[in-house]
Structures are given as C-alpha cells and as structure tokens.
Scaffold this motif. Structure first.
Motif, PDB file in Angstrom:
ATOM      1  N   GLN A  54       0.805  -1.173   0.039  1.00 21.84           N
ATOM      2  CA  GLN A  54       0.205   0.078  -0.009  1.00 21.84           C
ATOM      3  C   GLN A  54       0.600   1.151   0.029  1.00 21.84           C
ATOM      4  N   ILE A  55       1.824   1.126   0.771  1.00 23.66           N
ATOM      5  CA  ILE A  55       2.778   2.339   0.597  1.00 23.66           C
ATOM      6  C   ILE A  55       3.715   2.571  -0.673  1.00 23.66           C
ATOM      7  N   ALA A  56       3.662   1.342  -1.195  1.00 34.94           N
ATOM      8  CA  ALA A  56       4.435   1.602  -2.803  1.00 34.94           C
ATOM      9  C   ALA A  56       3.457   2.325  -3.663  1.00 34.94           C
ATOM     10  N   ASN A  57       2.080   1.928  -3.597  1.00 37.63           N
ATOM     11  CA  ASN A  57       0.927   2.646  -4.102  1.00 37.63           C
ATOM     12  C   ASN A  57       0.568   3.975  -3.929  1.00 37.63           C
ATOM     13  N   TRP A  58       0.430   4.137  -2.652  1.00 34.62           N
ATOM     14  CA  TRP A  58      -0.307   5.301  -2.262  1.00 34.62           C
ATOM     15  C   TRP A  58       0.648   6.133  -1.207  1.00 34.62           C
ATOM     16  N   GLY A  59       1.733   5.975  -1.200  1.00 36.48           N
ATOM     17  CA  GLY A  59       2.742   6.803  -0.375  1.00 36.48           C
ATOM     18  C   GLY A  59       2.979   6.401   0.980  1.00 36.48           C
ATOM     19  N   LEU A  60       3.863   7.191   1.585  1.00 36.59           N
ATOM     20  CA  LEU A  60       4.239   6.946   3.129  1.00 36.59           C
ATOM     21  C   LEU A  60       3.606   8.151   4.003  1.00 36.59           C
ATOM     22  N   VAL A  61       2.864   7.799   4.948  1.00 36.50           N
ATOM     23  CA  VAL A  61       2.487   8.829   5.814  1.00 36.50           C
ATOM     24  C   VAL A  61       3.414   9.108   6.940  1.00 36.50           C
ATOM     25  N   GLU A  62       4.213  10.242   6.908  1.00 40.07           N
ATOM     26  CA  GLU A  62       5.146  10.265   7.940  1.00 40.07           C
ATOM     27  C   GLU A  62       4.621  10.080   9.345  1.00 40.07           C
ATOM     28  N   GLY A  63       5.499   9.882  10.270  1.00 42.55           N
ATOM     29  CA  GLY A  63       4.754   9.707  11.768  1.00 42.55           C
ATOM     30  C   GLY A  63       3.739   8.680  12.080  1.00 42.55           C
ATOM     31  N   GLY A  64       3.620   7.905  10.772  1.00 40.32           N
ATOM     32  CA  GLY A  64       2.518   6.992  11.141  1.00 40.32           C
ATOM     33  C   GLY A  64       3.467   5.472  10.215  1.00 40.32           C
ATOM     34  N   HIS A  65       3.385   5.485   9.000  1.00 36.92           N
ATOM     35  CA  HIS A  65       3.905   4.248   8.510  1.00 36.92           C
ATOM     36  C   HIS A  65       5.321   3.993   8.593  1.00 36.92           C
ATOM     37  N   ASP A  66       6.189   5.213   8.917  1.00 38.97           N
ATOM     38  CA  ASP A  66       7.585   5.039   9.245  1.00 38.97           C
ATOM     39  C   ASP A  66       7.924   4.449  10.594  1.00 38.97           C
ATOM     40  N   TYR A  67       7.072   4.821  11.422  1.00 45.23           N
ATOM     41  CA  TYR A  67       7.292   4.470  12.948  1.00 45.23           C
ATOM     42  C   TYR A  67       6.960   2.723  12.752  1.00 45.23           C
ATOM     43  N   ASP A  68       5.838   2.683  12.208  1.00 44.71           N
ATOM     44  CA  ASP A  68       5.159   1.016  12.091  1.00 44.71           C
ATOM     45  C   ASP A  68       6.473   0.304  11.631  1.00 44.71           C
ATOM     46  N   ARG A  69       7.125   0.706  10.449  1.00 44.40           N
ATOM     47  CA  ARG A  69       7.939  -0.170   9.884  1.00 44.40           C
ATOM     48  C   ARG A  69       9.287  -0.445  10.757  1.00 44.40           C
ATOM     49  N   LEU A  70       9.787   0.894  11.384  1.00 41.80           N
ATOM     50  CA  LEU A  70      11.056   0.715  12.272  1.00 41.80           C
ATOM     51  C   LEU A  70      10.559  -0.138  13.336  1.00 41.80           C
ATOM     52  N   ASN A  71       9.417  -0.266  14.005  1.00 41.47           N
ATOM     53  CA  ASN A  71       8.887  -0.870  15.270  1.00 41.47           C
ATOM     54  C   ASN A  71       8.930  -2.353  14.986  1.00 41.47           C
ATOM     55  N   SER A  72       8.225  -2.711  13.926  1.00 42.61           N
ATOM     56  CA  SER A  72       8.278  -4.153  13.434  1.00 42.61           C
ATOM     57  C   SER A  72       9.808  -4.522  13.144  1.00 42.61           C
TER      58      SER A  72
END
Length: 390
Positions: free
Chosen positions: A352-370
């Motif tokens: 979904q990020i590749a298609n619709w873009g990354l939401v800063e403060g949300g997707h990047d934190y989830d990616r890092l925590n995972s």
C-alpha cells in the motif's frame, strides 16, 4: 457601570487596581460556628490529600524519562536465576526502570505478579535447550552456559519483579549493557528492546509458560499468511504475497507433511465470520502444540514476540527454524531469513505504501518498530546459541 452595594470600607488606591469584591469586610460580619467547623474540616482534608500526594510522589520509582543517574555500565559473571542468593548480597542491586506496564502498573499489560517458583521449575524453563528437531535436542547441560548480569556503577541490575538480571550469554549481557550505555541524557525504556525481552523471559514467560504457549498458538487458527488476495482483484498484491509467503507455506509442508489452509479474497472474510479458526489439517494443530511445549522460556519469548508482531505463528516458527539451520550450517532454499521474515510481516502495508505513499509519523514508525521487534527477538536467540560451549 453600576457596582453592587456593599458595606465595606473603600480601599484607597495604592498603585494597583483593586476589585470591589476584594475588600476587607467589617468586623461585625462574623461567621457561624458551623461555618468555621466546615472550614477547618476542609483545610484538614486538603492537608491530608496534599500529604498523600507527596507520599505518592515519594513512592513513585518510575525512571522512564529521568536523567541518566549512573556513569559506568558493565557486565559481571552471575549465578543462574534459580540459584538462591545470600541475604548479604541483596543490598548490592539497583531496581530496573523497565516497568511491568507502560505507566509502571500492571494495568492492561497481562502481567500477573505471582509468588516465586521453586528452583527446579525455574531451572527447567530457563535452562537453554536446542530447538525441536535439532541434532542437539533437549536441554543443555548446566556447564554449557555461563550466566552474566549487567551492572550500573558496580550495582547489579534487577528485573521489574526484583530478581537479578541474569542471562545465559556474555554476548547478550554485553548488548544489554550497550543499550543502557546509550541512554543519554534521559532513560527511554522503549529504546532497550533486548532488556525488555530478557526481563520478559525471566519475569513473565518462565512463570507463565502455559499462558504464553496458548497465546502463541492462538495465531495458528488466524494466521495472517493464510489470507491471500484474490489475483483477479489485485494481482500485484497477490504476487507479493506469493513471493514472501509462498516459501513459508512450502517449508511447513516440507517439515510437517501437511499444507496450510489458504483463502483467497472475500473467502477469507467468510471464513473469519463463520468459523473460529482456519481449516488446517488437525495434524498441523497437533504439531504446533508439540513444538511450543518443547521450547524453553527464551525461545518461547522470541516466538511469542514475533508472532504477536506479524500476527502469524508460522512466520515466527520459520524464523526459529532458520536460526536452527544456521547454527547447524544447513541452509535450505525454502528457509526464510531475517530480512525475508520482516518483509513477509509487512507485505500488505509495504504494498500500500508503494502504491499510495508513506505517511510520515505513521507508516515509518510502524516499519521501524516491526523491524526492531523481530530483529531483537532473533538476536537474543543468536547470542545464546553463540555462547553455548558444547
């Protein structure tokens, strides 16, 4: 503006404005005895509440967010957790700021404070053992591991439940010490994942093995990697799932002789709505129960942490199997390595990020925590296996 009538005397102007209601009342205006008693009672209650608040503040031992209070971080040889320490040594410890709950309480964390178990039970669960199916199956000899603790200014660190922080690996102890040494200028427990995992294994998993086993097994019937996108609806997502989830399905079939159940598109919604779990072969459920029953507290903590992060028992299982094969130097094309497991845990989000873009403060934190959760859990097992003597 007409001011309300008052019998108070006029306060002369002395360089500041005075409210007409903030005046001195005449001496003839006295209060009743009941009013005075109520006022005294109110003041007394206020003092008591203030004293209680001060006492609560004094008892508050939370260190999260507190400035670093130690200078030197080190490691030291220690005894195994099931060995009783002499009473004379109990004063040489420092409490851990890693609280059982986010707010230093047990609320909403699933933490249950129970009495200490007997030494034999703790030894059974905390003594590292080889993974099921390994050439070195079963618990290792006590001489196979040296236990080490972490010190802050020479004082041995304790876990949240008060026992000495002791791990069966000098490498793991050194990495935990490095996490503590990186806490500057403030202590941030969320930046110490290995410390958190070690405390979980010592305080929680070893005392509630059945609870952690059942919680991990709950993901078998609702495993994320079994819910595939319909290729007729979204071929791109289906191909990404096939590339990252396909090897795990093949590995399960190779190791157990049974294939995982698989749903496509809206079929998965119907299964989730009408059934409590996926229609895996009963032998797979039996295999999963036997697998977790043979794990020690360190392995079970890793399995539970990875399964909870990925919402997938079999993805966490494949990560443990890869760790076992790596230690035995037996590589397989079907094995899912660490990077593959992290990507498989986030295949839908990354698509979904590749298609619709990354939401800063949300997707990047989830990616890092995972990434941190899965890498830390695997690192803890790698350290223990690395320092095994025989």
């Amino acid at each position: 503006m007409i001011l309300p009538a008052t019998t108070a005397r006029i306060v002369p102007f002395q360089g500041r404005l005075v409210s007409p209601w903030n005046v001195v009342r005449p001496k003839t205006a006295t209060r009743s005895r009941r009013s005075r008693v109520a006022t005294v009672a109110g003041i007394s209650a206020l003092r008591q509440s203030t004293s209680a608040a001060h006492a609560a503040t004094a008892r508050d031992t939370r260190l999260a967010g507190r400035r670093r209070f130690y200078k030197i971080v080190g490691t030291t040889p220690s005894q195994a957790p099931w060995v009783t320490l002499p009473a004379s040594e109990t004063a040489a410890f420092v409490e851990s700021p890693i609280s059982a709950g986010v707010d230093n309480t047990d609320s909403a964390t699933g933490v249950v404070r129970r009495g200490k178990l007997d030494h034999a039970t703790l030894r059974t669960f905390l003594q590292p053992r080889s993974l099921p199916g390994s050439t070195r199956d079963g618990p290792a000899d006590e001489q196979s591991f040296d236990w080490h603790g972490v010190t802050l200014d020479g004082r041995v660190l304790r876990t949240p439940l008060g026992q000495p922080l002791s791990v069966p690996s000098v490498t793991l102890a050194t990495m935990i010490a490095a996490e503590w040494n990186a806490q500057t200028p403030y202590i941030v427990p969320t930046q110490m994942p290995l410390m958190t995992l070690a405390c979980t294994a010592l305080d929680q998993t070893s005392r509630q093995m059945r609870t952690y086993q059942e919680t991990s097994l709950n993901f078998v019937g609702t495993d994320t990697i079994c819910y595939w996108e319909d290729p007729m609806e979204d071929r791109g997502l289906y191909q990404a799932q096939e590339r990252l989830w396909g090897p795990i399905h093949e590995l399960v079939k190779q190791q157990t002789g049974h294939a995982l159940a698989q749903t496509l598109g809206s079929e998965g919604v119907l299964v989730a709505k009408n059934a409590s779990k996926l229609f895996h072969p009963p032998a797979l459920y039996d295999y999963a129960r036997e697998f977790v029953a043979q794990l020690d507290a360190w392995q079970l903590t890793t399995l539970h942490a990875c399964a909870a992060e990925a919402k997938s028992f079999w993805l966490a299982w494949s990560l443990l199997m890869h760790q076992q094969q790596t230690q035995q130097q037996q590589q397989s094309s079907l094995m899912v390595d660490l990077e593959g497991a992290i990507q498989a845990a986030r295949v839908e989000e990354e698509y979904q990020i590749a298609n619709w873009g990354l939401v800063e403060g949300g997707h990047d934190y989830d990616r890092l925590n995972s990434s941190i959760q899965i890498r830390s859990a695997r690192a803890m097992l790698d350290c223990i296996a690395l320092d095994r003597k025989v």
